[in-house]
Design a protein around this motif. Structure first.
Motif: not given
Length: 432
Positions: A94-98, A113-116, A128-130
Motif C-alpha cells: 500500500i505504501e508503494g514499495n515493490v 524478496f528484495i525491495n527493488i 510505485i503505482q503498479d
C-alpha cells in the motif's frame, strides 16, 4: 469458505492434494486454513501460486521440490497486489514499495524478496503505482507515470537492444508519461500505454504477438520500443500477453448513451492460440468474434495463460480457447480448442453480483474466484497515501452522490490505517 474453482495442472506446485495431476473440470478449491479471509487476487506461475486476501496478507504454495513446506505465509504486510512470472514474483504494498525475487532479480539469493523500488536511481521516483511480471522480467509504473524494467532483456522486453544489453539487476527507465503497463506471466513482451492513448510495444514478436510486422530474420523479431499502429477504436482497458499471442480488451462507448459501454476482445499472434480461426499469423489486433459473448452479453473479465485464454461474461458464462493439454480450459478433456468454447460450471454458492467474479490463467492451470472490489473510498485513500500531499478528492456514495473533501491531508501510518478510514468516513458523513 471462499468461492474459488480450480482446473488444470495440479503439480509444480500441488494445489489440491489427493487429486490427479490433471484436473480437466472445474472443482472447488479449499484452503488448508478455513479461516482465511476473502480472496482479493490470485497469481499463479509454474513454480508457485500466491493467494492475496483483502486483509493485505498473502500465502504462497510452492513447488515441493523447492521447499519442504508446500504452503507458507509471505512475511510482508499491507500487500495491495501480487504478480508472478515463470521465474520471478513481485509484491506491491500500500505504501508503494515493490518486493521481488527471482534468479534474474536477485541472482545471489533468488528465493529472497528484495525491495527493488528502492533501487531506482531517482529517489523522487520510488513510489510505485503498479507492478507487472513477465516471464523473467518485472515492470514498475511509478506515481510520476514513469515505466521501469528489471530482469532479463534477452528478447528486448525492457525496450533496449538485446545484443548489447542482456539483463539488469536494477530498474532502468523505459519510457516516461506512461498510464498503464501490460504484460503476462509467460511473456517475453510488454506494452506501454501513454496518457494520449498511444500504445508502444517491445519484446519477442516471432508470431506477431507484439502487434508488429514480422521480419524475415529471427534477430529482427526482437523489437526495441515501437509504436503500435492500427489500434482498434475505443478505450484500452487491458492487454494480456501469452507466450505466442496477446489479447486486448477495448471499451466502446454507446453513441446514444442508452446502454453501458460495449466491451470487445481483439487478439494478435500465433493462429493456433489467438481465437480468431485464422491460418496465418496476425501482426495487428483483430476482433475475436463469437456468438457466446456477442449480442446482448458483454465481457466482464478475461485472462491469458501460456497458450490459452479464458473469458467471463456479464451473464456468467465462462468461455475458453487455445491450448488445453493439462485441462487448463476446464472443458472436461485435454483437446485443443481453436475457437471460443463454453465451459460447464458446477453449481456453487455464488453471490448474485457477478461483477465480483474474476478469472485467472496461470502457466498451465486456471482459477475462477469471487473477489469483492475495494470501495471508492479505499482506492482514493491508497492514492492519497502514496502522494502524501494536500489535494482535492472526490468520493462516490452508494446512491451516486459526489462529495468534495477539500484540502484534506492524511499522514500514512501503518498502525493508523483503519483509524484514518474511519476518520475520513466520519468527516464525509458530516458533509453529507
Amino acid at each position: 469458505m471462499n468461492d474459488c474453482l480450480f482446473f488444470g495442472l495440479n503439480q509444480y506446485p500441488i494445489l489440491i492434494k489427493n487429486k490427479p495431476n490433471k484436473i480437466t473440470k472445474p472443482i472447488q478449491f479449499k484452503f488448508e486454513n478455513e479461516n482465511e479471509k476473502q480472496i482479493k487476487q490470485i497469481a499463479s506461475g509454474y513454480f508457485s501460486t500466491i493467494f492475496l486476501f483483502k486483509n493485505g496478507k498473502a500465502i504462497e504454495y510452492l513447488n515441493q521440490n523447492d521447499s519442504k513446506q508446500n504452503l507458507q505465509k509471505i512475511q510482508i504486510e499491507n500487500i495491495q497486489k501480487v504478480t508472478v512470472g515463470v521465474q520471478n514474483e513481485a509484491i506491491l504494498t500500500i505504501e508503494g514499495n515493490v518486493f521481488a525475487k527471482g534468479k534474474d532479480i536477485n541472482p545471489k539469493n533468488p528465493k529472497e524478496f528484495i525491495n527493488i523500488s528502492s533501487l531506482i536511481e531517482d529517489t523522487n521516483d520510488r513510489i510505485i503505482q503498479d507492478v507487472v511480471s513477465g516471464y523473467n522480467s518485472i515492470y514498475l509504473l511509478t506515481s510520476n507515470q514513469n515505466a521501469y524494467g528489471i530482469g532479463s532483456n534477452f528478447f528486448a522486453q525492457l525496450g533496449f537492444d538485446s545484443e548489447t544489453f542482456k539483463k539488469t539487476e536494477k530498474p532502468i527507465l523505459m519510457m516516461k508519461n506512461v498510464s498503464k503497463i501490460f504484460s503476462g506471466i509467460p511473456s517475453y513482451s510488454v506494452f506501454l500505454l501513454n496518457s494520449n492513448q498511444e500504445l508502444f510495444g517491445c519484446g519477442y514478436n516471432c508470431y506477431g504477438q507484439v502487434g508488429l510486422e514480422i521480419k524475415e530474420t529471427e534477430e529482427e523479431n526482437m523489437k526495441e520500443l515501437t509504436k503500435i499502429q492500427n489500434i482498434p477504436k475505443g478505450k484500452i482497458i487491458d492487454i494480456q500477453t501469452g507466450n505466442w499471442h496477446s489479447v486486448m480488451l477495448i471499451e466502446i462507448e454507446d453513441e446514444n448513451q442508452n446502454q453501458n459501454p460495449k466491451r470487445k476482445l481483439y487478439s494478435c499472434g500465433e493462429p493456433q492460440f489467438n481465437g480468431n480461426s485464422q491460418t496465418e499469423y496476425l501482426t495487428s489486433f483483430f476482433e475475436i468474434k463469437s456468438s457466446l459473448f456477442e449480442n446482448d452479453d458483454n465481457i466482464l473479465d478475461f485472462s491469458v495463460g501460456y497458450e490459452n485464454t479464458l473469458i467471463l461474461t456479464e451473464k456468467g458464462k465462462l468461455i475458453g480457447f487455445g491450448r488445453n493439454i493439462n485441462g487448463e480450459l476446464g472443458t472436461g478433456d485435454t483437446e485443443y480448442k481453436p475457437i471460443p468454447t463454453q465451459i460447464e460450471l458446477p453449481k456453487l454458492r455464488f453471490n448474485e453480483n457477478i461483477s465480483n467474479y474474476h478469472v485467472h490463467c496461470g502457466v498451465y492451470n486456471s482459477f475462477l474466484y469471487y473477489s469483492p472490489s475495494f470501495s471508492n473510498l479505499e482506492e482514493d485513500l491508497i492514492k492519497l497515501f502514496r502522494r502524501k500531499e494536500f489535494c482535492d478528492i472526490s468520493f462516490k456514495t452508494e446512491n451516486g452522490e459526489i462529495i468534495e473533501a477539500h484540502k484534506l491531508i492524511l499522514k500514512y501510518r501503518l498502525k493508523d490505517y483503519e483509524n484514518q478510514i474511519e476518520k475520513l468516513q466520519e468527516i464525509i458523513s458530516k458533509i453529507n
